[in-house]
Write a protein that holds these residues in place. Structure first.
Motif, mmCIF file in Angstrom:
data_model
loop_
_atom_site.group_PDB
_atom_site.id
_atom_site.type_symbol
_atom_site.label_atom_id
_atom_site.label_comp_id
_atom_site.label_asym_id
_atom_site.label_seq_id
_atom_site.Cartn_x
_atom_site.Cartn_y
_atom_site.Cartn_z
ATOM 1 N N HIS A 1 0.855 -1.228 0.163
ATOM 2 C CA HIS A 1 -0.009 0.081 0.163
ATOM 3 C C HIS A 1 0.937 1.210 -0.012
ATOM 4 O O HIS A 1 0.466 2.206 -0.528
ATOM 5 N N VAL A 2 1.797 1.324 0.768
ATOM 6 C CA VAL A 2 2.819 2.503 0.823
ATOM 7 C C VAL A 2 3.263 2.868 -0.571
ATOM 8 O O VAL A 2 3.477 4.018 -0.828
ATOM 9 N N LEU A 3 3.683 1.943 -1.354
ATOM 10 C CA LEU A 3 4.461 1.911 -2.646
ATOM 11 C C LEU A 3 3.374 2.545 -3.576
ATOM 12 O O LEU A 3 3.874 3.653 -4.383
ATOM 13 N N ARG A 4 2.171 1.849 -3.290
ATOM 14 C CA ARG A 4 0.928 2.743 -4.220
ATOM 15 C C ARG A 4 0.692 3.828 -4.055
ATOM 16 O O ARG A 4 0.569 4.839 -4.730
ATOM 17 N N ARG A 5 0.678 4.139 -2.658
ATOM 18 C CA ARG A 5 0.324 5.442 -2.200
ATOM 19 C C ARG A 5 1.330 6.455 -2.652
ATOM 20 O O ARG A 5 0.793 7.657 -3.038
ATOM 21 N N GLN A 6 2.625 6.182 -2.894
ATOM 22 C CA GLN A 6 3.462 7.207 -3.273
ATOM 23 C C GLN A 6 3.387 7.997 -4.582
ATOM 24 O O GLN A 6 3.402 8.881 -4.660
ATOM 25 N N ILE A 7 2.497 7.175 -5.494
ATOM 26 C CA ILE A 7 2.157 7.568 -6.625
ATOM 27 C C ILE A 7 0.726 8.051 -6.620
ATOM 28 O O ILE A 7 0.329 9.031 -7.499
ATOM 29 N N LEU A 8 -0.203 7.703 -5.902
ATOM 30 C CA LEU A 8 -1.471 8.083 -6.026
ATOM 31 C C LEU A 8 -1.694 9.193 -5.069
ATOM 32 O O LEU A 8 -2.925 9.949 -5.436
ATOM 33 N N LEU A 9 -0.630 9.808 -4.484
ATOM 34 C CA LEU A 9 -0.974 11.137 -3.901
ATOM 35 C C LEU A 9 -0.694 12.314 -4.763
ATOM 36 O O LEU A 9 -0.062 12.134 -5.855
ATOM 37 N N PRO A 10 -1.470 13.231 -4.563
ATOM 38 C CA PRO A 10 -1.558 14.582 -5.532
ATOM 39 C C PRO A 10 -0.394 15.126 -5.460
ATOM 40 O O PRO A 10 -0.338 16.315 -6.004
ATOM 41 N N PHE A 11 0.789 14.944 -4.660
ATOM 42 C CA PHE A 11 2.166 15.476 -4.728
ATOM 43 C C PHE A 11 3.084 14.338 -4.563
ATOM 44 O O PHE A 11 2.888 13.344 -4.586
ATOM 45 N N ARG A 12 4.478 15.010 -4.528
ATOM 46 C CA ARG A 12 5.522 14.070 -4.317
ATOM 47 C C ARG A 12 6.231 14.223 -3.226
ATOM 48 O O ARG A 12 6.562 15.347 -2.932
ATOM 49 N N LYS A 13 6.592 13.297 -2.391
ATOM 50 C CA LYS A 13 7.643 13.696 -1.124
ATOM 51 C C LYS A 13 8.404 12.220 -1.314
ATOM 52 O O LYS A 13 8.194 11.346 -1.691
ATOM 53 N N PRO A 14 9.661 12.454 -0.957
ATOM 54 C CA PRO A 14 10.575 11.337 -0.711
ATOM 55 C C PRO A 14 10.044 10.223 0.446
ATOM 56 O O PRO A 14 9.582 10.560 1.385
ATOM 57 N N LEU A 15 10.407 8.980 -0.022
ATOM 58 C CA LEU A 15 9.744 8.117 0.837
ATOM 59 C C LEU A 15 10.961 7.095 1.304
ATOM 60 O O LEU A 15 11.724 6.761 0.498
#
Length: 938
Positions: A744-758
């Protein structure tokens, strides 16, 4: 040559026709002498010894000597090139003059030649272009042309290259007569560019004499040099040029190469202006820029971007290369014909900073090469270099750099000290006395062109007045500016991703689960070999059967969860790129994303690229043995587009140590300094598995110390709190305890409407832990990433009976559950997992603590007290609970003596350095905690 001559005597057809012509002419000269008339053609019926062996040998030896002389200049001519404009130092600092260069007449004796030979004609070899259309030249002219090519103000070192074609390319570019001549129009263009370069620096010096600006004085020719490189590149089809450079000369490059509005540059000198957006902007000479414009010379569109970077001078090198690679990838530019990079260096930094060489190291790796880089080295003296492996028969350079030993130097110096406030006379008095006597290059060049008649004095003065007027008008407009817009300095805009104001289009994140049929399909492909007649290793066959079995049972382990996250994003058109040391197989031999045919050498299969007919491409690539350079490269790759999941995996978590500069200067602070979003993912294997300190800890405390959420600020729990918190943070730090969380956290990384380092602290022992499995039910449509996984056992059913609430993260959970069960404390001890550590899940922690009002709070971690998570979570617990309920630390290091031995990790295929995690039977013998009853109630 002598052997060829005697073969020619026997049969003229036995040698190349050029040598046949040469030997005929030599025979005529020997037979008739220079004073006798030569017949038009002499073809003897039979060939007796036309020349005596003595004359023949001398003829051959002289020609061989001339060939050796030509080669000597090609190899060592740069040793006597006039590279120091100040006349203080010799080119190589030790006054060495090679004995095989003809610097005086008496040096001819080195080749057994005499002064009388200077006017003798010699056949030129095919390894030189100094003759142009002529096949023969006098020795005097040969030496003169070689000196003009190799011993003037350009030094050329290239003969170490072991590719004849590449050497020939370079020789042709430098040796051909007239190759350095410019047309009148080109001279006028160079003069105009030099005017802009110098007058810009003069303008800044007049207006802001006490400001640091790291000007280009003394090296102003860099501006026309860069613009010429861009012109020629545009002419050859380049559409996108990405630059990286240190701070010296950056403002000049922004103004006169990238063509940023001057008033926006001048605004940066106003200390009273406040930024209208979130970025601090760093200092003005660290900023970047992106600009699309028409190249006036070629009348073609060109995109120029200058990547922002900190004072770690060369740290930007791999970032530029990664961004260039990504731009090439998205354009389908496999040969670097549309996108190229230019790297500008300081001379000392170029020679001394290791990331330069880490970046060069990437040049031949298929998933890293950018197919061509131009390096410009600038400082007290400036070098302009192109990669020797760019030399090809085609006019365009087609390969990346190895320039360390192949500089082509232009003569410059630094007129001021380190910055405008520095006094270089303190430490270099003689050098700077000489510098102060130097005539500026603009005056030198203008005088030369005026003397030639290429321009008039009036035209030159009008050009100066014209640019001065441009600067003054821009300065006037800059005074009207009330605020600074840092977003105007973005080096990598993402058109269409944000609103026109640069804000996210929403503040929600959709559920990250996917349909079950998609999970099943990905599982089936992951457990198969899509290519026919492909023989895989028997051990790998067992792994694939295990994946198939899990898919049938609707469960996933860590590797399969990763496969499903990647595969589902590929279906949605998201490019996925995973790089690092041994990532194709996985450090712990768990991933196996690249299958190798056991019977056909170098035949491979990537099943992930066979999931869907119209999927996005998946790139998985083993990197070189580098962390600093490779992480910088992946950061740059992620910078190019928001629609890609770019991941870098450290071989072990602590290996990020040598990439700390990229983490500190670009990843943790990139948005705060330059409003630059970036979604790069760091996978850091973490956990104390008995392998000693070198392979145990990814040092989570470092990342948490650099997290920007305020430990003392009580948050307002709005409806969009979870997403708003993610938007406000500088990066996200997680330590997942289940494969589903990882998915889920990998998919959330792209589905968020912005980008943050993970930052993900990935497990080692959990990769094969029998309890670390997830059901499809936790991954199907409607499910999402759980920032906190609460207690769901007996303790949760009767919270009033719970006497101790333990919070933890990662694999510690499984140790605690096992011990709790063995002690019979299931109803009295609740265990809650933090999957997301930063930004801190204040809302869910508050809910969990309030659910167990009578319980004491404990934080349990593997690490010592001054490491790990405790110093981060403790003050945040105090804030959210009003300091009414303290939370104490119980480190997992309180183990029974000698129990660690049972935890030893077996050696992997690389002698233990790449260790495999314990198999399931080893994990079941995890060392027990000191009885929890003691820890929980003492």
């Amino acid at each position: 040559m002598e052997e060829m001559y005697f073969a020619w005597l026997e049969n003229p057809q036995s040698v190349h026709k050029s040598w046949d012509s040469f030997f005929r002419k030599a025979s005529e000269e020997a037979s008739y002498g220079p004073a006798q008339p030569r017949p038009l053609s002499v073809v003897p019926e039979s060939r007796p010894a036309v020349l005596s062996r003595t004359k023949t040998s001398k003829l051959v030896e002289d020609h061989l000597a001339v060939q050796s002389l030509i080669r000597a200049y090609q190899i060592r001519g740069h040793h006597v090139a006039q590279l120091d404009p100040l006349g203080i130092l010799d080119a190589d600092l030790d006054s060495f003059v090679p004995s095989d260069l003809i610097t005086t007449i008496d040096k001819l004796a080195f080749y057994d030649l005499r002064e009388a030979d200077l006017d003798k004609e010699f056949q030129l070899p095919t390894t030189t272009f100094i003759g142009g259309s002529e096949n023969t030249l006098s020795l005097r002219e040969i030496i003169r042309r070689l000196e003009n090519t190799y011993c003037q103000h350009i030094g050329l070192e290239f003969m170490f290259i072991n590719d004849v074609e590449q050497c020939q390319w370079i020789r042709q570019k430098f040796e051909t007569p007239g190759v350095m001549q410019f047309s009148s129009e080109e001279k006028r263009t160079l003069l105009a560019r030099l005017v802009r370069s110098m007058r810009f620096e003069d303008f800044l010096a007049r207006k802001w004499s006490s400001e640091k600006r790291f000007g280009l004085e003394g090296c102003e020719v860099m501006i026309p040099a860069l613009k010429t490189i861009i012109d020629k590149s545009s002419e050859m089809g380049i559409e996108n040029v990405i630059l990286g450079m240190p701070h010296r000369g950056r403002l000049n490059v922004l103004a006169n190469v990238i063509r940023k509005d001057l008033e926006q540059i001048f605004c940066q000198f106003d200390p009273k202006l406040e930024a209208a957006d979130e970025g601090s902007g760093d200092v003005k000479y660290h900023l970047g820029m992106y600009h699309e414009r028409i190249n006036r010379v070629t009348n073609r569109n060109i995109t120029l971007s200058l990547v922002a970077n900190p004072s770690h001078l060369e740290a930007v090198d791999p970032v530029v290369q990664g961004k260039t690679k990504a731009e090439q990838f998205y354009r389908g530019d496999a040969q670097g014909k549309k996108v190229m990079s230019i790297l500008v260096h300081g001379d000392a930094a170029f020679a001394g900073q290791g990331v330069v060489y880490e970046t060069f190291h990437l040049s031949d790796l298929p998933s890293y090469t950018t197919n061509g880089t131009v390096h410009v080295v600038v400082n007290n003296q400036i070098g302009f270099t192109t990669d020797p492996r760019m030399a090809r028969s085609s006019p365009y350079p087609t390969d990346v750099a190895r320039v360390v030993n192949a500089p082509i130097f232009h003569v410059c110096y630094r007129r001021r000290g380190h910055n405008e406030m520095d006094e270089p006379m303190f430490t270099q008095p003689l050098m700077y006395k000489q510098i102060h006597r130097q005539v500026p290059v603009l005056k030198k060049y203008a005088d030369k062109l005026i003397a030639e008649g290429a321009v008039t004095l009036q035209e030159f003065e009008e050009e100066i007045a014209k640019y001065d007027r441009i600067c003054e008008e821009a300065f006037g407009r800059s005074k009207d500016k009330k605020i600074l817009h840092i977003k105007h300095w973005l080096d990598s805009p993402w058109p269409g991703f944000f609103t026109v104001d640069g804000e996210p289009k929403s503040m929600t994140c959709p559920a990250t689960g996917i349909p079950e049929d998609m999970l099943t399909h990905i599982g089936e492909v992951a457990s198969s070999v899509p290519l026919e007649d492909f023989k895989i290793h028997t051990g790998l066959s067992r792994i694939l059967r295990g994946r198939a079995d899990m898919t049938r049972k609707r469960t996933v382990d860590w590797a399969l969860a990763e496969y499903m996250a990647f595969g589902s994003l590929l279906k949605e058109g998201i490019h996925v790129r995973l790089s690092g040391q041994d990532v194709e197989r996985g450090t712990f031999s768990h991933r196996h994303h690249v299958l190798h045919d056991q019977e056909v050498d170098r035949r491979t299969c990537v099943p992930m690229n066979h999931l869907w007919p119209d999927q996005a491409p998946y790139t998985v690539c083993n990197s070189s043995l580098s962390e600093y350079g490779v992480l910088g490269f992946e950061l740059g790759y992620a910078m190019a587009s928001p629609n890609a999941l770019v991941l870098w995996e450290a071989q072990f978590g602590d290996f990020h140590n040598t990439a700390q500069c990229i983490i500190d200067q670009f990843i943790s602070t990139g948005q705060a300094k330059w409003v630059r979003h970036n979604g790069v993912v760091l996978l850091l294997p973490h956990g104390m598995e008995g392998m000693g300190p070198e392979h145990s800890s990814a040092r989570p405390e470092r990342f948490l110390q650099m997290s920007n959420d305020d430990s003392d600020a009580y948050p307002a729990f709005t409806q969009d709190f979870e997403v708003r918190q993610l938007y406000d943070c500088n990066w996200i730090v997680v330590n997942c305890s289940t494969p589903a969380s990882y998915f889920h956290v990998l998919r959330r990384q792209i589905l968020l409407p912005f980008r943050k380092p993970l930052i993900i602290f990935t497990p080692k022992s959990l990769l094969r832990h029998p309890e670390a499995k997830s059901s499809f039910d936790q991954m199907v449509s409607g499910t999402s990433f759980q920032r906190v996984i609460p207690e769901d056992g007996a303790a949760a059913q009767a919270p009033g009976q719970v006497r101790r609430l333990i919070f933890c993260t990662g694999k510690v959970y499984y140790d605690l559950v096992k011990e709790r069960s063995s002690q019979g404390l299931d109803q009295h001890v609740a265990i809650t997992r933090l999957e997301q550590i930063s930004p801190f899940p204040f809302d869910l922690i508050k809910r969990e603590a309030e659910k167990y009002p009578g319980a004491e709070l404990v934080w349990c971690q593997e690490e010592h007290k001054n490491m790990g998570y405790y110093d981060y979570i403790s003050p945040r617990f105090m804030t959210i609970l009003g300091r009414a309920r303290p939370i104490c630390l119980v480190p997992l290091s309180l183990l029974r003596p000698n129990s660690v031995a049972s935890q030893r990790v077996t050696s992997g295929p690389h002698g233990g350095e790449l260790g495999s995690p314990p198999q399931s039977q080893s994990v079941s013998s995890q060392p027990e905690l000191e009885p929890l009853i003691t820890l929980l109630y003492k």
